[in-house]
Design a protein around this motif. Sequence first.
Motif, PDB file in Angstrom:
ATOM      1  N   VAL A  44     -31.609  66.222 -67.979  1.00 16.38           N
ATOM      2  CA  VAL A  44     -31.828  67.109 -66.828  1.00 16.38           C
ATOM      3  C   VAL A  44     -30.496  67.643 -66.313  1.00 16.38           C
ATOM      4  CG1 VAL A  44     -32.646  67.230 -64.436  1.00 16.38           C
ATOM      5  CG2 VAL A  44     -34.016  66.042 -66.165  1.00 16.38           C
ATOM      6  N   ARG A  45     -29.498  66.777 -66.212  1.00 18.57           N
ATOM      7  CA  ARG A  45     -28.178  67.227 -65.750  1.00 18.57           C
ATOM      8  C   ARG A  45     -27.580  68.244 -66.721  1.00 18.57           C
ATOM      9  NH1 ARG A  45     -27.754  61.701 -64.641  1.00 18.57           N
ATOM     10  NH2 ARG A  45     -26.531  61.369 -66.542  1.00 18.57           N
ATOM     11  N   ALA A  46     -27.703  67.975 -68.010  1.00 23.34           N
ATOM     12  CA  ALA A  46     -27.172  68.909 -69.013  1.00 23.34           C
ATOM     13  C   ALA A  46     -27.900  70.247 -68.950  1.00 23.34           C
ATOM     14  CB  ALA A  46     -27.301  68.288 -70.408  1.00 23.34           C
ATOM     15  N   TYR A  47     -29.192  70.211 -68.693  1.00 13.76           N
ATOM     16  CA  TYR A  47     -29.988  71.438 -68.607  1.00 13.76           C
ATOM     17  C   TYR A  47     -29.473  72.353 -67.503  1.00 13.76           C
ATOM     18  CZ  TYR A  47     -34.070  74.362 -67.488  1.00 13.76           C
ATOM     19  OH  TYR A  47     -34.896  75.416 -67.211  1.00 13.76           O
ATOM     20  N   PHE A  48     -29.254  71.802 -66.317  1.00 12.38           N
ATOM     21  CA  PHE A  48     -28.865  72.632 -65.182  1.00 12.38           C
ATOM     22  C   PHE A  48     -27.392  73.029 -65.211  1.00 12.38           C
ATOM     23  CE2 PHE A  48     -32.826  70.992 -63.314  1.00 12.38           C
ATOM     24  CZ  PHE A  48     -33.349  72.187 -62.850  1.00 12.38           C
ATOM     25  N   ARG A  49     -26.651  72.538 -66.207  1.00 16.04           N
ATOM     26  CA  ARG A  49     -25.270  73.009 -66.382  1.00 16.04           C
ATOM     27  C   ARG A  49     -25.201  74.258 -67.249  1.00 16.04           C
ATOM     28  NH1 ARG A  49     -23.785  67.217 -67.604  1.00 16.04           N
ATOM     29  NH2 ARG A  49     -23.158  66.276 -65.625  1.00 16.04           N
ATOM     30  N   GLN A  50     -26.323  74.637 -67.854  1.00 17.11           N
ATOM     31  CA  GLN A  50     -26.356  75.809 -68.731  1.00 17.11           C
ATOM     32  C   GLN A  50     -26.972  76.988 -67.968  1.00 17.11           C
ATOM     33  OE1 GLN A  50     -27.743  74.711 -72.865  1.00 17.11           O
ATOM     34  NE2 GLN A  50     -28.313  72.822 -71.815  1.00 17.11           N
ATOM     35  N   GLY A  51     -26.114  77.883 -67.499  1.00 20.41           N
ATOM     36  CA  GLY A  51     -26.589  78.980 -66.657  1.00 20.41           C
ATOM     37  C   GLY A  51     -27.599  79.871 -67.338  1.00 20.41           C
ATOM     38  N   ASP A  52     -27.347  80.256 -68.596  1.00 17.52           N
ATOM     39  CA  ASP A  52     -28.276  81.161 -69.274  1.00 17.52           C
ATOM     40  C   ASP A  52     -29.616  80.486 -69.542  1.00 17.52           C
ATOM     41  OD1 ASP A  52     -27.098  79.402 -71.024  1.00 17.52           O
ATOM     42  OD2 ASP A  52     -26.935  80.828 -72.686  1.00 17.52           O
ATOM     43  N   THR A  53     -29.579  79.211 -69.889  1.00 21.80           N
ATOM     44  CA  THR A  53     -30.823  78.470 -70.128  1.00 21.80           C
ATOM     45  C   THR A  53     -31.636  78.349 -68.852  1.00 21.80           C
ATOM     46  OG1 THR A  53     -29.814  77.195 -71.913  1.00 21.80           O
ATOM     47  CG2 THR A  53     -31.798  76.279 -70.911  1.00 21.80           C
ATOM     48  N   VAL A  54     -30.971  78.057 -67.753  1.00 24.30           N
ATOM     49  CA  VAL A  54     -31.665  77.923 -66.477  1.00 24.30           C
ATOM     50  C   VAL A  54     -32.345  79.238 -66.108  1.00 24.30           C
ATOM     51  CG1 VAL A  54     -31.342  77.580 -63.991  1.00 24.30           C
ATOM     52  CG2 VAL A  54     -30.188  76.080 -65.613  1.00 24.30           C
ATOM     53  N   PHE A  55     -31.661  80.355 -66.351  1.00 24.17           N
ATOM     54  CA  PHE A  55     -32.264  81.647 -65.992  1.00 24.17           C
ATOM     55  C   PHE A  55     -33.496  81.944 -66.847  1.00 24.17           C
ATOM     56  CE2 PHE A  55     -32.861  86.209 -66.607  1.00 24.17           C
ATOM     57  CZ  PHE A  55     -33.026  86.619 -65.295  1.00 24.17           C
ATOM     58  N   PHE A  56     -33.357  81.821 -68.174  1.00 25.28           N
ATOM     59  CA  PHE A  56     -34.431  82.261 -69.059  1.00 25.28           C
ATOM     60  C   PHE A  56     -35.599  81.281 -69.140  1.00 25.28           C
ATOM     61  CE2 PHE A  56     -31.112  85.124 -70.725  1.00 25.28           C
ATOM     62  CZ  PHE A  56     -31.830  86.308 -70.692  1.00 25.28           C
ATOM     63  N   THR A  57     -35.411  80.045 -68.728  1.00 23.28           N
ATOM     64  CA  THR A  57     -36.538  79.110 -68.774  1.00 23.28           C
ATOM     65  C   THR A  57     -36.972  78.637 -67.396  1.00 23.28           C
ATOM     66  OG1 THR A  57     -35.091  77.161 -69.050  1.00 23.28           O
ATOM     67  CG2 THR A  57     -35.861  78.256 -71.038  1.00 23.28           C
ATOM     68  N   PHE A  58     -36.092  78.670 -66.420  1.00 23.18           N
ATOM     69  CA  PHE A  58     -36.438  78.171 -65.091  1.00 23.18           C
ATOM     70  C   PHE A  58     -36.691  79.306 -64.102  1.00 23.18           C
ATOM     71  CE2 PHE A  58     -35.614  76.461 -60.868  1.00 23.18           C
ATOM     72  CZ  PHE A  58     -36.332  75.281 -60.892  1.00 23.18           C
ATOM     73  N   LEU A  59     -35.770  80.269 -64.028  1.00 19.26           N
ATOM     74  CA  LEU A  59     -35.888  81.326 -63.038  1.00 19.26           C
ATOM     75  C   LEU A  59     -36.675  82.530 -63.533  1.00 19.26           C
ATOM     76  CD1 LEU A  59     -32.293  81.301 -61.511  1.00 19.26           C
ATOM     77  CD2 LEU A  59     -34.381  80.336 -60.551  1.00 19.26           C
ATOM     78  N   PHE A  60     -36.850  82.666 -64.845  1.00 17.34           N
ATOM     79  CA  PHE A  60     -37.517  83.843 -65.380  1.00 17.34           C
ATOM     80  C   PHE A  60     -38.923  84.036 -64.805  1.00 17.34           C
ATOM     81  CE2 PHE A  60     -39.713  86.287 -68.766  1.00 17.34           C
ATOM     82  CZ  PHE A  60     -38.903  87.414 -68.762  1.00 17.34           C
ATOM     83  N   PRO A  61     -39.798  83.006 -64.798  1.00 17.42           N
ATOM     84  CA  PRO A  61     -41.131  83.209 -64.194  1.00 17.42           C
ATOM     85  C   PRO A  61     -41.057  83.540 -62.706  1.00 17.42           C
ATOM     86  CG  PRO A  61     -41.112  81.257 -65.580  1.00 17.42           C
ATOM     87  CD  PRO A  61     -39.683  81.675 -65.408  1.00 17.42           C
ATOM     88  N   VAL A  62     -40.064  82.986 -62.007  1.00 20.07           N
ATOM     89  CA  VAL A  62     -39.896  83.279 -60.584  1.00 20.07           C
ATOM     90  C   VAL A  62     -39.552  84.756 -60.396  1.00 20.07           C
ATOM     91  CG1 VAL A  62     -38.554  82.767 -58.515  1.00 20.07           C
ATOM     92  CG2 VAL A  62     -39.172  80.916 -60.092  1.00 20.07           C
ATOM     93  N   VAL A  63     -38.617  85.240 -61.213  1.00 21.68           N
ATOM     94  CA  VAL A  63     -38.224  86.646 -61.135  1.00 21.68           C
ATOM     95  C   VAL A  63     -39.403  87.555 -61.487  1.00 21.68           C
ATOM     96  CG1 VAL A  63     -36.740  88.414 -62.157  1.00 21.68           C
ATOM     97  CG2 VAL A  63     -35.799  86.165 -61.604  1.00 21.68           C
ATOM     98  N   MET A  64     -40.141  87.203 -62.540  1.00 19.54           N
ATOM     99  CA  MET A  64     -41.258  88.034 -62.962  1.00 19.54           C
ATOM    100  C   MET A  64     -42.372  88.057 -61.925  1.00 19.54           C
ATOM    101  SD  MET A  64     -40.267  89.431 -65.682  1.00 19.54           S
ATOM    102  CE  MET A  64     -41.782  90.225 -66.215  1.00 19.54           C
ATOM    103  N   LEU A  65     -42.647  86.927 -61.301  1.00 20.52           N
ATOM    104  CA  LEU A  65     -43.671  86.904 -60.239  1.00 20.52           C
ATOM    105  C   LEU A  65     -43.252  87.803 -59.088  1.00 20.52           C
ATOM    106  CD1 LEU A  65     -46.274  85.789 -58.997  1.00 20.52           C
ATOM    107  CD2 LEU A  65     -44.917  83.879 -58.081  1.00 20.52           C
ATOM    108  N   THR A  66     -41.971  87.766 -58.736  1.00 22.93           N
ATOM    109  CA  THR A  66     -41.472  88.620 -57.658  1.00 22.93           C
ATOM    110  C   THR A  66     -41.614  90.093 -58.013  1.00 22.93           C
ATOM    111  OG1 THR A  66     -39.882  86.900 -57.014  1.00 22.93           O
ATOM    112  CG2 THR A  66     -39.482  89.145 -56.219  1.00 22.93           C
TER     113      THR A  66
END
Length: 288
Positions: free
Chosen positions: A35-57
């Motif tokens: 989990v810590r390694a995941y959130f250190r990767q900015g591009d990964t966080v955007f395309f897998t974590f924030l992408f649905p949030v952005v698309m819903l908005t």
Amino acid sequence: MTANTTAASPARGGLTENGVARAVRLGALRIGYEVRAYFRQGDTVFFTFLFPVVMLTIFSVSFSEASFGQTADGDDITAAWFFLPAMLAAGVLLSGLQNLAIDIAMEKSDGTLKRLAGSPLPVVSYFIGKLGQSFATGLLQAGVLLLLGFTVFQVPLPEDPGNWWVFAWVFTLGVITSAILGIALSAVPRSGKSATAVVIPIVLVLQFISGVYLRFSDLPEWLQNVAAVFPLKWMAQGMRSVFLPDELVVLETNESWDLPGIALALGIWLVLGLIVTRLTFRWIRKDS
């Protein structure tokens, strides 16, 4: 030397009772690292974590004046209300399948898995870490989506505990299935550099044909049948059964939420993913 080799061997092969406990303990510790390694990767966080949030908005704002149906009480179903369940399902797929497929392919390519192969870490612990990461990030992502929908776009959340029970098992089964399929798919890219180019188009196509960005009932029947082969369509349908009013069930195949069918479809994909993972997963590529 012999004693050490004997003690370590159950971790890689058949696990003894003590070996199982050790593998689970190491796997639990591995979850925190992943989990810590995941959130250190900015591009990964955007395309897998924030992408649905952005698309819903984007969808909620772009179609804010449109109505996607009405409830029995005459309330309009807004774009945010309509698309929230599909974005939740897409988030599950991204957190599991896309993230793990790319992540593991890159770990194979940069030598991380080769180093782990020479360590005492059991492969079961490695898998527990990856599954735990997918579950933790997927749950956090779902929380962000629900909070955004409820507070910003006034999407009503279910009041019936039964709906939340359906959400719990669809989410859990969806995360596990997606994660296992992601591990299996990680064997396809030839290198870490090509992983993104291989995996993301697959995931995007699944989202478009599974009713994430388009109303599923508006798709041609043959395309609906193709989508029904894959798990995302069933996860999205399960989420719609939780968050959308029953009046919209008429838009589903056979005008039914078909919860048993959802469980069966995801269960079949889970078993297939386990079989493929067992046959194809290696700490290093055979052709490396």
